[in-house]
Design a protein around this motif. Structure first.
Motif, PDB file in Angstrom:
ATOM      1  N   LEU A 244      -8.158 -10.978   6.678  1.00 15.61           N
ATOM      2  CA  LEU A 244      -7.485 -11.228   7.948  1.00 15.61           C
ATOM      3  C   LEU A 244      -5.969 -11.203   7.792  1.00 15.61           C
ATOM      4  O   LEU A 244      -5.424 -11.771   6.864  1.00 15.61           O
ATOM      5  CB  LEU A 244      -7.939 -12.563   8.525  1.00 15.61           C
ATOM      6  CG  LEU A 244      -9.437 -12.658   8.813  1.00 15.61           C
ATOM      7  CD1 LEU A 244      -9.769 -14.013   9.383  1.00 15.61           C
ATOM      8  CD2 LEU A 244      -9.874 -11.563   9.769  1.00 15.61           C
ATOM      9  N   HIS A 245      -5.319 -10.571   8.737  1.00 16.12           N
ATOM     10  CA  HIS A 245      -3.868 -10.491   8.775  1.00 16.12           C
ATOM     11  C   HIS A 245      -3.334 -11.868   9.150  1.00 16.12           C
ATOM     12  O   HIS A 245      -3.734 -12.438  10.158  1.00 16.12           O
ATOM     13  CB  HIS A 245      -3.499  -9.442   9.815  1.00 16.12           C
ATOM     14  CG  HIS A 245      -2.045  -9.133   9.858  1.00 16.12           C
ATOM     15  ND1 HIS A 245      -1.124 -10.002  10.361  1.00 16.12           N
ATOM     16  CD2 HIS A 245      -1.353  -8.039   9.476  1.00 16.12           C
ATOM     17  CE1 HIS A 245       0.074  -9.448  10.287  1.00 16.12           C
ATOM     18  NE2 HIS A 245      -0.035  -8.263   9.744  1.00 16.12           N
ATOM     19  N   SER A 246      -2.439 -12.435   8.314  1.00  8.52           N
ATOM     20  CA  SER A 246      -2.004 -13.822   8.522  1.00  8.52           C
ATOM     21  C   SER A 246      -1.310 -13.997   9.863  1.00  8.52           C
ATOM     22  O   SER A 246      -1.405 -15.050  10.484  1.00  8.52           O
ATOM     23  CB  SER A 246      -1.074 -14.259   7.406  1.00  8.52           C
ATOM     24  OG  SER A 246       0.191 -13.649   7.565  1.00  8.52           O
ATOM     25  N   GLY A 247      -0.602 -12.969  10.302  1.00  4.20           N
ATOM     26  CA  GLY A 247       0.079 -13.117  11.579  1.00  4.20           C
ATOM     27  C   GLY A 247      -0.902 -13.122  12.725  1.00  4.20           C
ATOM     28  O   GLY A 247      -0.798 -13.912  13.653  1.00  4.20           O
ATOM     29  N   VAL A 248      -1.889 -12.263  12.626  1.00  5.39           N
ATOM     30  CA  VAL A 248      -2.801 -12.068  13.749  1.00  5.39           C
ATOM     31  C   VAL A 248      -3.755 -13.250  13.885  1.00  5.39           C
ATOM     32  O   VAL A 248      -4.100 -13.656  14.985  1.00  5.39           O
ATOM     33  CB  VAL A 248      -3.569 -10.747  13.576  1.00  5.39           C
ATOM     34  CG1 VAL A 248      -4.497 -10.513  14.753  1.00  5.39           C
ATOM     35  CG2 VAL A 248      -2.592  -9.586  13.424  1.00  5.39           C
ATOM     36  N   TYR A 249      -4.192 -13.813  12.773  1.00  8.16           N
ATOM     37  CA  TYR A 249      -5.183 -14.880  12.832  1.00  8.16           C
ATOM     38  C   TYR A 249      -4.636 -16.252  12.447  1.00  8.16           C
ATOM     39  O   TYR A 249      -5.290 -17.257  12.675  1.00  8.16           O
ATOM     40  CB  TYR A 249      -6.382 -14.524  11.939  1.00  8.16           C
ATOM     41  CG  TYR A 249      -6.992 -13.215  12.353  1.00  8.16           C
ATOM     42  CD1 TYR A 249      -7.848 -13.171  13.451  1.00  8.16           C
ATOM     43  CD2 TYR A 249      -6.682 -12.030  11.706  1.00  8.16           C
ATOM     44  CE1 TYR A 249      -8.386 -11.965  13.880  1.00  8.16           C
ATOM     45  CE2 TYR A 249      -7.224 -10.827  12.124  1.00  8.16           C
ATOM     46  CZ  TYR A 249      -8.073 -10.800  13.209  1.00  8.16           C
ATOM     47  OH  TYR A 249      -8.597  -9.616  13.629  1.00  8.16           O
ATOM     48  N   GLY A 250      -3.436 -16.266  11.850  1.00  4.63           N
ATOM     49  CA  GLY A 250      -2.881 -17.528  11.390  1.00  4.63           C
ATOM     50  C   GLY A 250      -2.689 -18.506  12.526  1.00  4.63           C
ATOM     51  O   GLY A 250      -2.097 -18.189  13.536  1.00  4.63           O
ATOM     52  N   GLY A 251      -3.234 -19.715  12.334  1.00  5.63           N
ATOM     53  CA  GLY A 251      -3.097 -20.743  13.362  1.00  5.63           C
ATOM     54  C   GLY A 251      -4.437 -21.227  13.855  1.00  5.63           C
ATOM     55  O   GLY A 251      -4.555 -22.330  14.354  1.00  5.63           O
TER      56      GLY A 251
END
Lengths: 481, 481
Positions: A244-251
């Motif tokens: 998973l892309h940290s920006g897209v799924y982070g949070g």
């Protein structure tokens, strides 16, 4: 020019054989210092870096040179094929042969087997060496070069010791065998198999195994009687099926890396206390005798800090520092690749690797469970090497103490190693023989780092120690073994 | 066969020019579906992987093919040299040229500039692709291939939109410019400099910048009005001057890796709360309107969990999930190399990167100080990219909503991106123009992973959306800009 003394000694052998004479041997060794330095220069010039596959021809040449030297001395020499190693890309590469040699086979005598290695750690001038690492350079009596101390000079010192007896037509007090390998720096690949295969042949008549692949703790000579074991673990946190892309799924996604950092941080306190329950409790308590022994060891905490370049250690007094280096366990986190961490617990008596495995696995799973993470944790113990500990009152160590006393006019420090020397444990477990570690390297030789060196003093006096130790071993009663 | 419609359209231009007719354009687009698929097949077949230096000739070929296509349509095309990139080994490699193009220069009309990219992420069959990633494969109306959705089909859809106007001899409602790059997947190397250099030339008459390099959130069409920013940090713990062997020194030396793990573990709680003081307080509060807007967005938490393959998210309800994906900050730890960790804080309004830098640095130093470690900590903010947020009531977004309504007969979801699209912020800061992100990719297109695809439906209806949006933009009053 090499053959002349050999021929001479053979001629002498046919006439009279003399008994051990320390003064003559010491004088002979002193008068051959420059030859010994030249021999070391020749060996250091061979880039026998076992980690670099491109240097494998040099490593083969190093093994050949070692075998050739021992053959010229009249030893029964074999180059033992130990097979191939598999490289990460799937290719295979021939391992350097192990050199075995034998001098004397008098069944009335004890037989010692000297273990050593002639491969070296990588070294490049640009890594910060003041001199060319493969051109032995003498600065104020220190001989700088890669492998000088680890382990070429000690191996040569053992060879010179046997040579000195031969040259002076003195009878070898014990039979001397050699096992010299070329893969120590990368894990002694293939050696275990060779030891097992030759247990009932080459090793069957060996009484004692001698390892001189370590160093003193200070300027005082030392005998090493223990090493820590090593339980090496990997911990992997498995998360979502996709990367998973940290920006897209982070949070919203509980990231495996966050979990991994969290469990690693639960292993050890900021002040160095191991937090895994049961580990500290398993450690053999420090006895008063041990405390006193540590107290008497020559070791200066400030010099030590200065040498390794730290302002502050976890402990300030000598006994605590030595005890935590040698006889208490420690956790080290080695790194993280992807979402897999590597860490190890250096192990001591009376810890048991299998118990440590369970303690660590259970603890990390309980810490992980408290995080209530949807990810999965997988803990694996990759290596479970036991600590090694010898009895310092054993006749073999008494022989070592006597030899040190004779050559250096002082009692040796009895020390341990914080690291693991798995081959010691292998020798012990497979052959069942007693082992002594008799270092001649200096405390500041810089093994594995830049500017490794061996001092002329340690090289020459170490050779004297070895000739003397052979004599002392010969005095051990056969029955006491 | 390519030149025939072009010649035909030129002939028609000299006779009558028609005004926008949605039905005709939609019909034309529907009847050219197979041609569009073939065009995408040709582009996907070019392995324009910008991360792989060995594929650089393919990437150059991709830029040439893009330029050639736009030239054939009669555009004023330039291949802009943006220099070289330096590789880690010090060698330099020519960057792919940026393609700029212009269709129409009627000063009475608005001018839009479409940004897109034709480079792709790496892909190998053996990574787990069900099909050859560079051979576009149609399975049940989904076109599988690397770069199909990111970003080749959207770029082609924009080209087809202009072509459709030309083919039907309809006047372009606005002047259309293109800026197509070939380094987006590796950080848009060189594009910033090109935008700055052409700010007062190519970009001077641009009114609106359109980016279609993202995807919908569900099956409902979407307009994207915000992205998170990114404060990217490195934290390094500097320890002893030598590289210490963990076995030899472990137990008395406070190891830098232990300290590093400790401070990383202080960034975020197991449940995902950012522990750096001040960060949460700076976030703009979620208003009732926003809450309601999120509530109305088509998004199913269970499908989302299923899609990304996790059993459990940090939040269970839609609004919380969306809010934490888009408009709350998050901390991700990316990895550790040596004793240097990389982590980032995705940033949102009203956070300020410079303040975040100080908050993070101060906090980590205070956590580190409590450890009483003799090691040194160094925290560096490597990137401080601001979040981007557009006004969804702006005429440009109203035009977007109207276009979606016309083509799809539904209102779009107004969504954000959790990631950072730095080029949006660069366009905004350098050119001062308004920006709209108008995605046509599906929510399940698998950007950056295996089995990336673009559906025929999104590709064709997306082209219709683009022709319609151009018409809607033309209705924006010049003064309202």
């Amino acid at each position: 020019q090499m053959t002349f003394p050999l021929v001479l000694s053979i001629l002498l052998v046919t006439t009279t054989v003399r008994a051990f004479q320390y003064t003559d041997l010491a004088q002979y060794i002193d008068s051959h210092e420059e030859e010994y330095v030249e021999a070391l220069r020749d060996w250091v010039a061979i880039e026998s870096d076992s980690a670099n596959v491109l240097k494998r021809p040099d490593l083969h040449r190093m093994m050949e040179a070692t075998a050739q030297k021992l053959r010229q001395m009249g030893g029964a020499v074999e180059l033992v094929d130990i097979g191939e190693q598999e490289l990460p890309d799937g290719q295979t590469l021939a391992l350097p042969k192990v050199v075995s040699a034998q001098f004397g086979n008098d069944t009335r005598k004890h037989t010692v087997c000297v273990y050593g290695h002639v491969d070296v750690q990588p070294a490049k001038k640009e890594d910060g060496w003041a001199t060319d690492p493969y051109n032995l350079t003498d600065i104020n009596g220190n001989l700088y070069g890669r492998g000088a101390s680890d382990n070429k000079a000690p191996v040569l010192a053992w060879i010179h010791a046997v040579e000195a007896y031969q040259a002076l037509n003195m009878e070898l007090p014990v039979n001397v065998k050699f096992v010299i390998e070329g893969m120590e720096e990368t894990g002694s690949n293939g050696l275990d198999v060779m030891i097992v295969a030759q247990r009932d042949t080459f090793f069957s008549d060996v009484d004692y195994i001698i390892i001189s692949d370590c160093g003193w703790l200070s300027r005082r000579p030392a005998l090493t009687y223990g090493t820590r074991g090593n339980c090496y673990f990997t911990a992997e946190v498995q998360g979502p099926k996709q990367d998973l892309h940290s920006g897209v799924y982070g949070g919203v996604v509980i990231e495996p890396m966050t979990d991994l950092i969290g469990i690693l941080d639960s292993l050890i306190s900021p002040s160095g206390t191991i937090l895994v329950p049961g580990i500290r409790e398993a450690v053999a308590p420090l006895s008063d005798e041990e405390w006193k022994m540590y107290q008497d060891i020559q070791f200066d905490v400030d010099s030590y800090k200065n040498k390794i370049g730290v302002d502050q250690l976890m402990y300030n007094n000598k006994v605590d520092v030595l005890a935590h280096l040698w006889r208490y366990p420690t956790v080290s986190i080695h790194g993280i690749e992807g979402v897999t961490a590597k860490f190890s617990i250096r192990q001591v008596p009376n810890m048991d690797p299998q118990v440590v495995k369970n303690q660590v696995t259970d603890y990390l799973h309980s810490v992980f469970a408290k995080r209530k993470s949807p990810n999965k944790l997988k803990v694996t113990m990759v290596i479970g090497a036991k600590p090694w500990l010898a009895d310092t009152e054993h006749p073999l160590y008494e022989a070592g103490k006597a030899a040190v006393k004779r050559v250096f006019d002082t009692d040796p420090d009895l020390i341990r190693e914080g690291g693991t020397i798995p081959i010691a444990k292998t020798f012990q477990d497979v052959t069942g023989k007693d082992i002594i570690m008799m270092p001649i390297g200096g405390f500041d030789d810089g093994l594995h780092s830049q500017n490794e060196k061996m001092s002329r003093y340690n090289y020459i006096e170490g050779t004297k120690l070895f000739v003397t130790f052979l004599d002392e071993v010969s005095k051990i009663k056969k029955t006491s073994v």
